[in-house]
Design an enzyme around this catalytic site. Structure first.
Site, PDB file in Angstrom:
ATOM      1  CB  CYS A 267      -0.968   0.019   1.186  1.00 56.28           C
ATOM      2  SG  CYS A 267      -1.638  -1.553   1.660  1.00 56.28           S
ATOM      3  NE  ARG A 296       0.914  -9.083   5.123  1.00 60.95           N
ATOM      4  CZ  ARG A 296      -0.333  -8.946   4.694  1.00 60.95           C
ATOM      5  NH1 ARG A 296      -1.306  -9.679   5.232  1.00 60.95           N
ATOM      6  NH2 ARG A 296      -0.640  -8.086   3.740  1.00 60.95           N
ATOM      7  CD  GLN A 314      -1.495  -9.238  -0.701  1.00 60.03           C
ATOM      8  OE1 GLN A 314      -1.919 -10.116   0.036  1.00 60.03           O
ATOM      9  NE2 GLN A 314      -1.624  -7.963  -0.421  1.00 60.03           N
ATOM     10  CG  ASP A 316      -1.593  -5.645  -3.148  1.00 63.96           C
ATOM     11  OD1 ASP A 316      -2.789  -5.432  -2.907  1.00 63.96           O
ATOM     12  OD2 ASP A 316      -0.705  -5.582  -2.287  1.00 63.96           O
ATOM     13  CG  HIS A 318      -2.740  -0.218  -3.687  1.00 64.46           C
ATOM     14  ND1 HIS A 318      -1.744  -1.130  -3.905  1.00 64.46           N
ATOM     15  CD2 HIS A 318      -3.147  -0.375  -2.404  1.00 64.46           C
ATOM     16  CE1 HIS A 318      -1.530  -1.812  -2.787  1.00 64.46           C
ATOM     17  NE2 HIS A 318      -2.372  -1.375  -1.869  1.00 64.46           N
ATOM     18  CE  LYS A 399     -10.985  -7.409   6.519  1.00 66.01           C
ATOM     19  NZ  LYS A 399      -9.816  -8.296   6.626  1.00 66.01           N
ATOM     20  CG  HIS A 445      -6.071  -0.793  -0.080  1.00 69.39           C
ATOM     21  ND1 HIS A 445      -4.750  -0.646   0.303  1.00 69.39           N
ATOM     22  CD2 HIS A 445      -6.685   0.357   0.294  1.00 69.39           C
ATOM     23  CE1 HIS A 445      -4.586   0.534   0.885  1.00 69.39           C
ATOM     24  NE2 HIS A 445      -5.749   1.156   0.884  1.00 69.39           N
TER      25      HIS A 445
END
Length: 577
Positions: A267, A296, A314, A316, A318, A399, A445
């Site tokens: 992000c 992580r 992933q 991803d 944005h 979300k 996101h």
């Protein structure tokens, strides 16, 4: 009929009673009812083996023949502390209680436990319960890795023998699909203790991985997504600005006295890319997708094959949009999700997760974001067509989680769509509106696969390793009957490769039967067998995954069928040519 949760909780006490009878100096943790059964945690000077579980189960059945009853008694705090003076975990639980809370114990035969209850009113009802001790495992006391490791025994319990039988059958099928077994068996990935929770992708697995990414890339480029890549390691200040340092620091890998951190998500980097130049309202939506490696920090006890890892990628994106574009943008994301999941024969349902306690930013913006997401879901799925998970949103925005259902009916949280009014403000992002004013964009996101590692773990279990033809690492295996057919087999392999079909030609010294069996074990969709008859007819004979055999198919006809299946991304194999 008594509530099944009460029955299962009562059975947990019965199991603890049996353990007390069989093993000396046992210290007791907790024993709740859970979905499909119950468990109890024990501090005991041994690891429970399968034969121990059978002994405990036999003792439980013996105790069920006793004339017992669950008896409740309310104690003062001091009385409870005195009663459990030799049980440190119970002492800890008692000391954690407020002075105003009632302290109750339940007795059953010679076993006494600290418990709020309730339990079955008639002990004899437990004699009709169908139960089975399942397994033992290690578990930290109260789920804290800094606490002592206890032995946890899991058990199943149902009202009827049929329910237990069906569930045990389900468990056996789930074990047969376990990606931790099938993945290495199919030579897709491996794990090594030198990198906990960080998978090694082997050649076959990496082909599968990259096929999924290629499909993702093609579909998103057609929809106006632009792919980027950003640094793996970033200065602490970036994470402070984004809010992750305050809300996510303990889950990040920090380096150099915490001046830098390995990124756990993309992000903030997407915000930096957006900020590099001035944008007009005409530029939006602006969609930055990426598939960078993320890390992580997870507790060692939580790691689980590909489903819970410390290193992953992933899909991803944005998406920077204007407020008036929220509904259309999220609707377009659902269109992508529908296509992706349908191809893999997966269905999904939606859960709206709202503002958590540690939320960041203006509460009015949160209310607006939740309202917008609710309106989109109402419009797409109808009022009540989705679930709400209060307080489970990300710290920067609410979300929508997409929960997929696999072939066994299990649900997996994969895709997510998050609406964010906060991070753009933290990074002072803006676009120039029609009237020349500076306006803050809204950020969506979103991931569709979610973690690619997790998605592939799901696919392995969903398909039992029998992947659709288009993503199979090896799409065609070729077995010549003898050396006489080697040249023809090579000719077929080269023809298939010209069409970018993934082929494995086995020219080893093993016998034909062993070669065919190896392709079967590797769950290869089609295995071509060529002998003199096939050479004479310029044809191939096939072993189709699942056991069916088809003989003497014209080479061109077979290749055209394979090409069409790959192009159409069919889920089931074609068996008629």
């Amino acid at each position: 009929m008594e509530d099944i949760e009460i029955i299962r909780h009562s059975m947990a006490h019965l199991m603890a009673y049996a353990v007390q009878e069989l093993y000396k100096d046992v210290k007791f943790g907790i024993g709740p009812a859970i979905d499909k059964g119950f468990y109890y945690d024990f501090d005991v000077n041994k690891a429970f083996e399968p034969e121990d579980l059978q002994k405990i189960e036999d003792k439980m059945r013996e105790l069920l023949k006793k004339d017992c009853a669950f008896t409740k008694q309310v104690l003062s705090k001091q009385q409870a502390l005195d009663l459990f003076k030799d049980q440190p975990y119970k002492i800890e639980l008692i000391n954690d209680l407020d002075d105003s809370e009632e302290i109750s114990i339940y007795s059953c035969g010679d076993f006494v436990d600290l418990c709020r209850g309730p339990h079955v009113e008639d002990f004899k009802k437990l004699r009709n319960v169908s139960f089975k001790l399942d397994k033992s495992s290690s578990a930290y006391w109260r789920g804290d890795e800094h606490n002592k490791m206890l032995q946890r025994i899991y058990a199943f319990a149902f009202n009827t023998k049929e329910e237990l039988k069906d569930h045990l059958k389900f468990i056996e099928e789930a074990k047969a699909r376990d990606h931790r077994k099938l993945g290495p068996q199919l030579d897709l990935f491996m794990l090594n203790e030198t990198a906990p929770g960080m998978p090694y992708w082997l050649p076959k697995g990496w082909k599968l991985f990259n096929t999924l990414i290629d499909f993702w890339r093609e579909e998103h480029e057609m929809r106006g997504y632009e792919e980027i890549s950003s640094p793996l390691i970033n200065a602490k200040q970036l994470w402070i600005t984004s809010g992750h340092w305050a809300h996510y620091r303990n889950d990040m890998f920090s380096i150099e006295d915490e001046d830098f951190a390995v990124k756990p998500m993309n992000c903030p980097n997407a915000m930096v890319v957006y900020k590099r130049k001035v944008h007009s309202y005409r530029d939006l939506p602006l969609r930055y997708s990426d598939c960078d490696v993320l890390h992580r920090k997870e507790g060692s006890g939580t790691l689980h094959g590909l489903l819970r890892v410390q290193m992953f990628r992933q899909d991803d994106s944005h998406n920077f949009i204007r407020p008036d574009q929220i509904e259309s943008e999220i609707s377009s994301i659902f269109e992508i999700a529908d296509k992706f999941y349908h191809i893999f024969n997966l269905t999904y349902r939606c859960v709206l997760s709202t503002r958590p306690d540690d939320f960041m930013g203006d509460i009015e913006l949160w209310n607006e974001a939740e309202k917008k997401l609710g309106e989109v879901l109402d419009h797409r799925f109808g009022v009540g067509g989705y679930d709400i998970n209060e307080g489970d949103g990300a710290f920067y925005g609410p979300k929508i989680d997409l929960l997929m259902k696999d072939a066994l009916g299990r649900e997996w949280q994969m895709g997510t769509i998050q609406l964010d009014f906060q991070l753009p403000r933290n990074f002072d992002l803006y676009y120039t509106d029609k009237d020349g004013s500076r306006q803050t964009p809204v950020v969506v996101h979103r991931v569709i696969y979610g973690s690619l590692e997790r998605f592939i773990g799901l696919l392995i279990e969903h398909t039992k390793g029998e992947f659709p033809l288009w993503i199979s690492p090896t799409q065609i295996g070729i077995v010549p009957v003898s050396e006489e057919q080697y040249d023809y087999a090579k000719q077929i392999a080269n023809e298939l490769k010209k069409h970018k079909i993934r082929v494995e030609l086995d020219l080893s010294e093993a016998g034909m039967g062993a070669k065919v069996n190896n392709f079967r074990k590797m769950k290869t969709p089609y295995t071509i067998i060529v002998g003199n008859e096939e050479i004479a007819n310029h044809s191939v004979s096939l072993k189709i995954r699942g056991g069916k055999q088809v003989n003497n198919i014209a080479v061109d006809k077979f290749i055209n069928s394979v090409i069409k299946q790959i192009q159409d991304k069919t889920y089931q194999l074609v068996e008629e040519f």
